[in-house]
Design a protein around this motif. Structure first.
Motif, PDB file in Angstrom:
ATOM      1  N   LEU A 146     -80.849  26.329   6.630  1.00 21.44           N
ATOM      2  CA  LEU A 146     -82.166  26.286   7.262  1.00 21.44           C
ATOM      3  C   LEU A 146     -83.251  26.267   6.196  1.00 21.44           C
ATOM      4  N   TYR A 147     -84.385  25.672   6.560  1.00 20.02           N
ATOM      5  CA  TYR A 147     -85.537  25.659   5.671  1.00 20.02           C
ATOM      6  C   TYR A 147     -86.552  26.716   6.091  1.00 20.02           C
ATOM      7  N   ARG A 148     -86.056  27.824   6.590  1.00 18.64           N
ATOM      8  CA  ARG A 148     -86.944  28.924   6.960  1.00 18.64           C
ATOM      9  C   ARG A 148     -86.122  30.199   7.061  1.00 18.64           C
ATOM     10  N   THR A 149     -86.812  31.312   6.993  1.00 20.20           N
ATOM     11  CA  THR A 149     -86.132  32.591   7.142  1.00 20.20           C
ATOM     12  C   THR A 149     -85.755  32.775   8.610  1.00 20.20           C
ATOM     13  N   VAL A 150     -84.854  33.698   8.872  1.00 16.59           N
ATOM     14  CA  VAL A 150     -84.443  33.973  10.239  1.00 16.59           C
ATOM     15  C   VAL A 150     -84.862  35.385  10.619  1.00 16.59           C
ATOM     16  N   SER A 151     -85.238  35.551  11.875  1.00 14.57           N
ATOM     17  CA  SER A 151     -85.657  36.867  12.366  1.00 14.57           C
ATOM     18  C   SER A 151     -84.643  37.451  13.334  1.00 14.57           C
ATOM     19  N   ASP A 152     -83.492  36.807  13.451  1.00 18.74           N
ATOM     20  CA  ASP A 152     -82.460  37.267  14.381  1.00 18.74           C
ATOM     21  C   ASP A 152     -81.657  38.414  13.771  1.00 18.74           C
ATOM     22  N   ARG A 153     -81.412  39.440  14.555  1.00 19.33           N
ATOM     23  CA  ARG A 153     -80.591  40.545  14.089  1.00 19.33           C
ATOM     24  C   ARG A 153     -79.137  40.135  13.870  1.00 19.33           C
ATOM     25  N   ASN A 154     -78.725  39.068  14.529  1.00 24.39           N
ATOM     26  CA  ASN A 154     -77.328  38.654  14.460  1.00 24.39           C
ATOM     27  C   ASN A 154     -77.059  37.591  13.394  1.00 24.39           C
ATOM     28  N   LEU A 155     -78.067  37.284  12.563  1.00 23.33           N
ATOM     29  CA  LEU A 155     -77.906  36.292  11.512  1.00 23.33           C
ATOM     30  C   LEU A 155     -78.326  36.863  10.166  1.00 23.33           C
ATOM     31  N   GLU A 156     -77.652  36.412   9.113  1.00 30.20           N
ATOM     32  CA  GLU A 156     -77.995  36.775   7.746  1.00 30.20           C
ATOM     33  C   GLU A 156     -78.359  35.508   6.981  1.00 30.20           C
ATOM     34  N   ALA A 157     -79.389  35.593   6.142  1.00 28.64           N
ATOM     35  CA  ALA A 157     -79.841  34.430   5.384  1.00 28.64           C
ATOM     36  C   ALA A 157     -79.833  34.735   3.888  1.00 28.64           C
ATOM     37  N   ILE A 199     -97.878   9.537   8.368  1.00 29.86           N
ATOM     38  CA  ILE A 199     -96.650   9.349   9.139  1.00 29.86           C
ATOM     39  C   ILE A 199     -95.803  10.587   8.878  1.00 29.86           C
ATOM     40  N   LEU A 200     -95.597  11.425   9.898  1.00 32.24           N
ATOM     41  CA  LEU A 200     -94.951  12.717   9.701  1.00 32.24           C
ATOM     42  C   LEU A 200     -93.875  12.965  10.758  1.00 32.24           C
ATOM     43  N   PRO A 201     -92.974  13.905  10.469  1.00 34.80           N
ATOM     44  CA  PRO A 201     -92.052  14.339  11.529  1.00 34.80           C
ATOM     45  C   PRO A 201     -92.850  14.886  12.710  1.00 34.80           C
ATOM     46  N   SER A 202     -92.282  14.822  13.892  1.00 33.38           N
ATOM     47  CA  SER A 202     -92.994  15.225  15.097  1.00 33.38           C
ATOM     48  C   SER A 202     -93.193  16.741  15.150  1.00 33.38           C
ATOM     49  N   PRO A 203     -94.185  17.203  15.942  1.00 32.67           N
ATOM     50  CA  PRO A 203     -94.375  18.645  16.121  1.00 32.67           C
ATOM     51  C   PRO A 203     -93.085  19.295  16.607  1.00 32.67           C
ATOM     52  N   GLY A 204     -92.746  20.432  16.043  1.00 32.51           N
ATOM     53  CA  GLY A 204     -91.491  21.097  16.360  1.00 32.51           C
ATOM     54  C   GLY A 204     -90.487  20.964  15.234  1.00 32.51           C
ATOM     55  N   HIS A 205     -90.664  19.938  14.399  1.00 35.93           N
ATOM     56  CA  HIS A 205     -89.821  19.782  13.213  1.00 35.93           C
ATOM     57  C   HIS A 205     -90.229  20.835  12.188  1.00 35.93           C
ATOM     58  N   GLY A 206     -89.254  21.401  11.486  1.00 33.40           N
ATOM     59  CA  GLY A 206     -89.540  22.467  10.532  1.00 33.40           C
ATOM     60  C   GLY A 206     -90.523  22.057   9.457  1.00 33.40           C
ATOM     61  N   LEU A 207     -90.373  20.849   8.912  1.00 33.50           N
ATOM     62  CA  LEU A 207     -91.282  20.384   7.868  1.00 33.50           C
ATOM     63  C   LEU A 207     -92.689  20.207   8.419  1.00 33.50           C
ATOM     64  N   ARG A 208     -92.802  19.678   9.632  1.00 32.03           N
ATOM     65  CA  ARG A 208     -94.130  19.487  10.243  1.00 32.03           C
ATOM     66  C   ARG A 208     -94.820  20.835  10.437  1.00 32.03           C
ATOM     67  N   ALA A 209     -94.046  21.845  10.851  1.00 33.80           N
ATOM     68  CA  ALA A 209     -94.636  23.169  11.060  1.00 33.80           C
ATOM     69  C   ALA A 209     -95.180  23.737   9.750  1.00 33.80           C
ATOM     70  N   LEU A 210     -94.443  23.559   8.662  1.00 30.43           N
ATOM     71  CA  LEU A 210     -94.896  24.048   7.362  1.00 30.43           C
ATOM     72  C   LEU A 210     -96.156  23.323   6.913  1.00 30.43           C
ATOM     73  N   ILE A 211     -96.181  22.005   7.086  1.00 26.25           N
ATOM     74  CA  ILE A 211     -97.352  21.213   6.697  1.00 26.25           C
ATOM     75  C   ILE A 211     -98.576  21.619   7.511  1.00 26.25           C
ATOM     76  N   THR A 212     -98.395  21.760   8.815  1.00 16.99           N
ATOM     77  CA  THR A 212     -99.513  22.140   9.687  1.00 16.99           C
ATOM     78  C   THR A 212    -100.042  23.523   9.329  1.00 16.99           C
ATOM     79  N   SER A 245     -97.126   9.932   3.734  1.00 14.53           N
ATOM     80  CA  SER A 245     -96.342  11.003   4.330  1.00 14.53           C
ATOM     81  C   SER A 245     -96.255  12.164   3.353  1.00 14.53           C
ATOM     82  N   ILE A 246     -95.690  13.276   3.829  1.00  8.83           N
ATOM     83  CA  ILE A 246     -95.431  14.449   2.996  1.00  8.83           C
ATOM     84  C   ILE A 246     -93.948  14.748   3.141  1.00  8.83           C
ATOM     85  N   LEU A 247     -93.211  14.596   2.044  1.00  5.39           N
ATOM     86  CA  LEU A 247     -91.759  14.711   2.084  1.00  5.39           C
ATOM     87  C   LEU A 247     -91.256  15.477   0.861  1.00  5.39           C
ATOM     88  N   PRO A 248     -90.025  16.000   0.927  1.00 10.76           N
ATOM     89  CA  PRO A 248     -89.447  16.652  -0.254  1.00 10.76           C
ATOM     90  C   PRO A 248     -89.279  15.647  -1.391  1.00 10.76           C
TER      91      PRO A 248
END
Length: 324
Positions: A146-157, A199-212, A245-248
């Motif tokens: 994943l490209y983000r941290t997790v807040s779930d108690r049942n997952l380790e990152a 030209i960007l990934p659609s809203p809801g995409h992890g990269l789009r959320a970071l850019i926004t 665009s904004i890409l890795p």
């Protein structure tokens, strides 16, 4: 119900078809249908919705699938424990990867896994980070990136690396096509980016959320004319002069080296994102899963050290963390 029926049911849901499941399981299709009918009669609920396009789990079926996966996984762990922890790892490992990670990691990981662990069947599924996270929560995969941290108690990152993002544009000046001035040569601010056609990934995409999120922090409003979730298509549209665009950096290094795209550093400090290797912590992990987990970590590090993945490694001593 017995373990065989649970395994049959999970496979049917996975492939979405009785006929394909029969091929995978090497079981006659009428026998599979009879097993499902017996389960539905035993539970008193409909488990599968049948249509000309295939089958999918009902709400009750989805509940059974989640529990069945946990039970089958625990049985695999028990089997390995009984056989002895020192035996060569074997079994199936399901690994979920975002598209950009898959194109970098998939081939070297599978190749090395085949060489080291011939008894492990590694299944790689590719999707956006949000879907990978859902699969982890539902027990549909054993490991994920994943490209983000997790807040779930049942997952380790476990944070592995940090990769730089860049503003990407066509190789030749695109002002005439886009009606905008060229970005300056130095680090580009989000205020400057807000005047560009994007030209960007659609809203809801992890990269789009970071850019926004970063744009809002700098009080910049971004304007996109095309939302598309496939990096390959984004790069083709940018190369054709339809926008920026904004890409890795890792995702465009080949095109930049070939002179097909240009890139600019973005933000001060330069915008980056972290990559996390994620595993469940609410169920035991088989030896096979642990082996692939460690191999994936080693492979990611090697790709960075060899320069194949333009990124920065985090503290190599950093271990898994989870929400307490």
């Amino acid at each position: 119900m017995d373990l065989r029926q649970l395994r049959y049911f999970v496979t049917i849901v996975e492939v979405g078809s009785f006929s394909r499941a029969a091929q995978v399981l090497h079981v006659a299709q009428p026998a599979l249908s009879q097993h499902v009918r017996n389960m539905e009669m035993d539970l008193g609920v409909e488990l599968l919705f049948r249509s000309p396009q295939g089958v999918r789990a009902t709400e009750a079926g989805e509940t059974l699938e989640r529990h069945a996966r946990l039970i089958l996984n625990q049985m695999e762990v028990a089997r390995e424990a009984v056989k002895g922890g020192q035996n060569e790892p074997e079994g199936e490992v399901r690994f979920g990867l975002p598209g950009t990670v898959s194109q970098m990691l998939c081939v070297p990981l599978i190749s090395e896994a085949r060489r080291r662990y011939p008894k492990i069947k590694l299944r790689v599924a590719e999707a956006m980070s949000g879907f990978v996270l859902d699969w982890l929560r539902e027990g549909k995969i054993d490991l994920g990136v994943l490209y983000r941290t997790v807040s779930d108690r049942n997952l380790e990152a476990r944070r592995v690396l940090s990769e730089t993002l860049a503003l990407v544009g066509p190789a030749r000046p695109a002002g005439d096509l886009l009606g905008t001035d060229e970005p300056p040569p130095g680090p580009v601010s989000f205020t400057t980016v807000s005047h560009l056609t994007l030209i960007l990934p659609s809203p809801g995409h992890g990269l789009r959320a970071l850019i926004t999120e970063q744009a809002q922090a700098e009080s910049a409003h971004l304007s996109t004319v095309i939302d598309i979730d496939t990096y390959g298509q984004i790069k083709m549209l940018v190369e054709g002069g339809l926008g920026y665009s904004i890409l890795p950096v890792a995702a465009v290094q080949a095109e930049v080296q070939e002179g097909r795209l240009r890139q600019w550093p973005l933000g001060q400090p330069v915008l980056s994102r972290d990559l996390h290797l994620v595993r469940p912590c609410d169920r035991p992990l088989s030896n096979a899963v642990r082996a692939i987990e460690e191999l994936a970590y080693i492979t990611l590090i090697r790709l960075v050290q060899e320069g194949a993945w333009p990124a920065t490694l985090v503290n190599p001593e950093e271990e898994y963390s989870r929400k307490s």
